[in-house]
Design a protein around this motif. Structure first.
Motif, PDB file in Angstrom:
ATOM      1  N   ILE A   1      -6.913   4.344   1.997  1.00 26.17           N
ATOM      2  CA  ILE A   1      -6.200   3.517   2.582  1.00 26.17           C
ATOM      3  C   ILE A   1      -4.789   3.895   2.960  1.00 26.17           C
ATOM      4  O   ILE A   1      -3.892   4.616   1.959  1.00 26.17           O
ATOM      5  CB  ILE A   1      -5.926   2.113   2.093  1.00 26.17           C
ATOM      6  N   GLY A   2      -4.217   3.966   4.369  1.00 27.99           N
ATOM      7  CA  GLY A   2      -3.142   4.567   4.587  1.00 27.99           C
ATOM      8  C   GLY A   2      -2.379   4.318   5.694  1.00 27.99           C
ATOM      9  O   GLY A   2      -2.724   3.210   6.318  1.00 27.99           O
ATOM     10  N   ALA A   3      -1.441   5.196   6.248  1.00 26.37           N
ATOM     11  CA  ALA A   3      -0.755   4.928   7.423  1.00 26.37           C
ATOM     12  C   ALA A   3      -0.742   6.134   8.389  1.00 26.37           C
ATOM     13  O   ALA A   3      -0.495   7.365   7.529  1.00 26.37           O
ATOM     14  CB  ALA A   3       0.471   4.226   7.452  1.00 26.37           C
ATOM     15  N   ASN A   4      -0.454   6.020   9.590  1.00 28.86           N
ATOM     16  CA  ASN A   4      -0.249   7.263  10.418  1.00 28.86           C
ATOM     17  C   ASN A   4       0.564   6.882  11.656  1.00 28.86           C
ATOM     18  O   ASN A   4       0.838   5.624  11.826  1.00 28.86           O
ATOM     19  CB  ASN A   4      -1.494   7.754  10.827  1.00 28.86           C
ATOM     20  N   CYS A   5       1.087   7.815  12.429  1.00 25.85           N
ATOM     21  CA  CYS A   5       1.847   7.547  13.595  1.00 25.85           C
ATOM     22  C   CYS A   5       3.109   6.723  13.402  1.00 25.85           C
ATOM     23  O   CYS A   5       3.648   6.854  12.220  1.00 25.85           O
ATOM     24  CB  CYS A   5       0.936   6.961  14.803  1.00 25.85           C
ATOM     25  N   GLY A   6       3.392   6.007  14.385  1.00 25.45           N
ATOM     26  CA  GLY A   6       4.525   5.003  14.365  1.00 25.45           C
ATOM     27  C   GLY A   6       5.810   5.529  13.929  1.00 25.45           C
ATOM     28  O   GLY A   6       6.639   5.564  14.869  1.00 25.45           O
ATOM     29  N   VAL A   7       6.185   5.865  12.623  1.00 22.12           N
ATOM     30  CA  VAL A   7       7.419   6.162  12.233  1.00 22.12           C
ATOM     31  C   VAL A   7       7.560   7.710  11.573  1.00 22.12           C
ATOM     32  O   VAL A   7       6.333   8.319  11.639  1.00 22.12           O
ATOM     33  CB  VAL A   7       7.693   5.334  11.203  1.00 22.12           C
ATOM     34  N   GLY A   8       8.724   8.105  11.372  1.00 20.14           N
ATOM     35  CA  GLY A   8       8.662   9.317  10.600  1.00 20.14           C
ATOM     36  C   GLY A   8       8.535   9.505   9.247  1.00 20.14           C
ATOM     37  O   GLY A   8       8.176   8.419   8.871  1.00 20.14           O
ATOM     38  N   PRO A   9       8.654  10.647   8.483  1.00 17.95           N
ATOM     39  CA  PRO A   9       8.464  10.846   7.364  1.00 17.95           C
ATOM     40  C   PRO A   9       9.197   9.772   6.432  1.00 17.95           C
ATOM     41  O   PRO A   9       8.546   9.342   5.475  1.00 17.95           O
ATOM     42  CB  PRO A   9       8.927  12.306   6.947  1.00 17.95           C
ATOM     43  N   GLN A  10      10.552   9.621   6.633  1.00 17.12           N
ATOM     44  CA  GLN A  10      11.519   8.741   5.708  1.00 17.12           C
ATOM     45  C   GLN A  10      10.748   7.502   5.731  1.00 17.12           C
ATOM     46  O   GLN A  10      10.554   6.879   4.544  1.00 17.12           O
ATOM     47  CB  GLN A  10      12.843   8.742   6.184  1.00 17.12           C
ATOM     48  N   ASP A  11      10.658   6.912   6.691  1.00 15.49           N
ATOM     49  CA  ASP A  11       9.949   5.382   6.744  1.00 15.49           C
ATOM     50  C   ASP A  11       8.658   5.363   6.013  1.00 15.49           C
ATOM     51  O   ASP A  11       8.110   4.460   5.486  1.00 15.49           O
ATOM     52  CB  ASP A  11       9.944   4.812   8.063  1.00 15.49           C
ATOM     53  N   MET A  12       7.865   6.453   6.368  1.00 14.85           N
ATOM     54  CA  MET A  12       6.554   6.445   5.868  1.00 14.85           C
ATOM     55  C   MET A  12       6.447   6.480   4.250  1.00 14.85           C
ATOM     56  O   MET A  12       5.608   5.623   3.589  1.00 14.85           O
ATOM     57  CB  MET A  12       5.741   7.896   6.361  1.00 14.85           C
ATOM     58  N   LEU A  13       7.314   6.916   3.671  1.00 17.48           N
ATOM     59  CA  LEU A  13       7.698   7.033   2.067  1.00 17.48           C
ATOM     60  C   LEU A  13       7.776   5.451   1.783  1.00 17.48           C
ATOM     61  O   LEU A  13       7.256   5.172   0.851  1.00 17.48           O
ATOM     62  CB  LEU A  13       8.843   7.874   1.653  1.00 17.48           C
ATOM     63  N   ALA A  14       8.583   4.689   2.429  1.00 19.02           N
ATOM     64  CA  ALA A  14       8.711   3.334   2.248  1.00 19.02           C
ATOM     65  C   ALA A  14       7.645   2.628   2.313  1.00 19.02           C
ATOM     66  O   ALA A  14       7.134   1.799   1.428  1.00 19.02           O
ATOM     67  CB  ALA A  14       9.927   2.702   2.901  1.00 19.02           C
ATOM     68  N   ILE A  15       6.689   2.882   3.448  1.00 14.97           N
ATOM     69  CA  ILE A  15       5.456   2.310   3.416  1.00 14.97           C
ATOM     70  C   ILE A  15       4.459   2.705   2.534  1.00 14.97           C
ATOM     71  O   ILE A  15       3.632   1.687   2.004  1.00 14.97           O
ATOM     72  CB  ILE A  15       4.917   2.680   4.737  1.00 14.97           C
ATOM     73  N   LEU A  16       4.461   3.843   1.972  1.00 15.45           N
ATOM     74  CA  LEU A  16       3.560   4.411   0.866  1.00 15.45           C
ATOM     75  C   LEU A  16       3.920   3.688  -0.433  1.00 15.45           C
ATOM     76  O   LEU A  16       2.978   3.264  -1.094  1.00 15.45           O
ATOM     77  CB  LEU A  16       3.845   5.900   0.614  1.00 15.45           C
ATOM     78  N   GLY A  17       5.197   3.366  -0.779  1.00 10.94           N
ATOM     79  CA  GLY A  17       5.472   2.959  -1.870  1.00 10.94           C
ATOM     80  C   GLY A  17       5.052   1.296  -1.928  1.00 10.94           C
ATOM     81  O   GLY A  17       4.607   0.842  -2.945  1.00 10.94           O
ATOM     82  N   GLU A  18       5.001   0.706  -0.704  1.00 10.11           N
ATOM     83  CA  GLU A  18       4.311  -0.611  -0.749  1.00 10.11           C
ATOM     84  C   GLU A  18       2.918  -0.838  -0.930  1.00 10.11           C
ATOM     85  O   GLU A  18       2.351  -1.602  -1.732  1.00 10.11           O
ATOM     86  CB  GLU A  18       4.831  -1.368   0.509  1.00 10.11           C
ATOM     87  N   LEU A  19       2.312   0.511  -0.560  1.00  6.05           N
ATOM     88  CA  LEU A  19       0.889   0.319  -0.442  1.00  6.05           C
ATOM     89  C   LEU A  19       0.402   0.711  -1.978  1.00  6.05           C
ATOM     90  O   LEU A  19      -0.357   0.430  -2.424  1.00  6.05           O
ATOM     91  CB  LEU A  19       0.325   1.530   0.504  1.00  6.05           C
ATOM     92  N   ALA A  20       1.289   1.686  -2.448  1.00  4.31           N
ATOM     93  CA  ALA A  20       1.049   2.128  -4.025  1.00  4.31           C
ATOM     94  C   ALA A  20       1.297   0.657  -4.878  1.00  4.31           C
ATOM     95  O   ALA A  20       0.377   0.545  -5.738  1.00  4.31           O
ATOM     96  CB  ALA A  20       1.975   3.112  -4.459  1.00  4.31           C
ATOM     97  N   ASP A  21       2.133  -0.175  -4.363  1.00  2.00           N
ATOM     98  CA  ASP A  21       2.502  -1.305  -5.278  1.00  2.00           C
ATOM     99  C   ASP A  21       1.217  -2.329  -5.311  1.00  2.00           C
ATOM    100  O   ASP A  21       1.169  -3.279  -6.264  1.00  2.00           O
ATOM    101  CB  ASP A  21       3.828  -1.902  -4.867  1.00  2.00           C
ATOM    102  N   SER A  22       0.345  -1.995  -4.205  1.00  2.00           N
ATOM    103  CA  SER A  22      -0.576  -3.174  -3.960  1.00  2.00           C
ATOM    104  C   SER A  22      -1.780  -2.642  -5.082  1.00  2.00           C
ATOM    105  O   SER A  22      -2.710  -3.462  -4.892  1.00  2.00           O
ATOM    106  CB  SER A  22      -1.210  -2.901  -2.414  1.00  2.00           C
ATOM    107  N   GLY A  23      -1.670  -1.608  -5.367  1.00  2.00           N
ATOM    108  CA  GLY A  23      -2.794  -1.123  -6.688  1.00  2.00           C
ATOM    109  C   GLY A  23      -4.129  -0.204  -5.895  1.00  2.00           C
ATOM    110  O   GLY A  23      -5.114  -0.010  -6.329  1.00  2.00           O
ATOM    111  N   ALA A  24      -3.781  -0.099  -4.658  1.00  2.00           N
ATOM    112  CA  ALA A  24      -4.830   0.761  -3.788  1.00  2.00           C
ATOM    113  C   ALA A  24      -5.225   2.226  -4.554  1.00  2.00           C
ATOM    114  O   ALA A  24      -4.043   2.951  -4.859  1.00  2.00           O
ATOM    115  CB  ALA A  24      -4.470   1.201  -2.379  1.00  2.00           C
ATOM    116  N   ALA A  25      -6.239   2.515  -4.914  1.00  2.00           N
ATOM    117  CA  ALA A  25      -6.541   3.498  -5.578  1.00  2.00           C
ATOM    118  C   ALA A  25      -6.257   5.066  -4.924  1.00  2.00           C
ATOM    119  O   ALA A  25      -5.837   5.979  -5.452  1.00  2.00           O
ATOM    120  CB  ALA A  25      -7.964   3.591  -5.954  1.00  2.00           C
TER     121      ALA A  25
END
Length: 299
Positions: free
Chosen positions: A146-170
């Motif tokens: 599960i993840g994200a692509n396109c949309g935003v640049g690397p810095q904002d992507m890290l913030a999105i990844l942080g929220e995905l990680a907090d969800s417990g996705a493996a």
């Protein structure tokens, strides 16, 4: 690597009068990816790319879901038939459509499915869905990554990844644009982010739990090379095996008789005529067709 099939669905090809060439175009795309792998001499996996429907069926009801299911399955079947190792459903902006697409692929294939949404600068999709909500829905639908692509640049992507990680996705993935695009003079221009910028991004993304890291719009081979170099030395923590002494009394006793011979060995010993059939291995990891053929031959 991905196949160049993001827009190779029936709905998108119809705009060019090629809706009846879905299978041929997807087959050729996988063939090109496999040839690139062979020429490069590098063992890599090939992911079959599937993009969202365009235009999205409106109203979004049972009939629309069925249309998306048929469209996705037609493309997924063609991609797997030619030998992809996984599917990557990317740049979806409507969570419910991505859920339907993931479920559609899982219904006909055992290959892994990577599901990626496109988020805006506010860390929400166009429909206002947050990463945590998306992760839960996609995991339930059967996505392996599960993840994200396109949309935003690397810095904002890290913030999105942080929220995905907090969800417990493996397993998480991240493929950001080179930056947020701007339209200038009728052209879409991406910021001149340096490969070094992606080096730093890749290291931080891996630290947040991303296991599939790449680039999307505006990235170049130099950006991808920078990512590869950044993660080359990274990997899961090695498991340390603990040596434990087994009590002598628990050790199995040596066999007192010869092991039972297999059915093949018994036939050969008896002089029975034996027919051997060799089956070609599957292109991916789906064994259904091989097992079906083996069962037929055995009968």
């Amino acid at each position: 690597i991905e196949t160049n099939t993001f827009g190779a669905s029936r709905t998108k090809l119809a705009a060019h009068g090629l809706e009846d060439e879905v299978v041929a175009i997807n087959h050729r795309a996988v063939k090109l990816a496999r040839e690139a792998r062979e020429i490069a001499g590098v063992e890599v996996l090939i992911a079959g790319s599937i993009g969202p429907s365009s235009p999205l069926p409106i109203p979004w009801d049972a009939a629309a879901r069925e249309q998306v299911t048929r469209t996705v399955q037609e493309q997924a079947w063609a991609l797997e038939e030619r030998g992809v190792d996984a599917f990557i459903l990317e740049t979806y902006t409507f969570l419910d459509e991505l859920r339907v697409a993931v479920a559609a692929v899982r219904a006909i294939s055992r290959l892994p499915v990577i599901a990626q949404l496109a988020f805006l600068e506010e860390r929400e999709t166009f429909m206002g869905v947050r990463p945590r909500e998306a992760a839960a829905a996609l995991a339930e639908a059967g996505a392996a990554v599960i993840g994200a692509n396109c949309g935003v640049g690397p810095q904002d992507m890290l913030a999105i990844l942080g929220e995905l990680a907090d969800s417990g996705a493996a397993r998480l993935s991240a493929q950001p644009n080179a930056g947020f695009p701007q339209r200038e003079g009728g052209r879409v221009i991406y910021p001149l982010s340096t490969p070094r910028y992606f080096t730093d991004f890749a290291a931080e993304a891996a630290g947040l739990g991303a296991r599939l890291i790449g680039g999307c719009c505006g990235t170049t081979p130099e950006h991808i090379r920078a990512i590869a170099e950044a993660v080359a030395t990274l990997g899961p923590e090695p498991r340390r095996a603990r040596a434990t002494a087994r009590p002598r009394a628990e050790r199995p006793a040596p066999p007192t008789s010869a092991p039972e011979r297999s059915p093949l060995a018994r036939k050969l010993t008896a002089g029975t005529f034996v027919t051997l059939v060799e089956l070609d291995p599957p292109k991916g990891i789906n064994l259904d067709r091989v097992l079906e053929a083996a069962t037929t031959q055995k009968q």
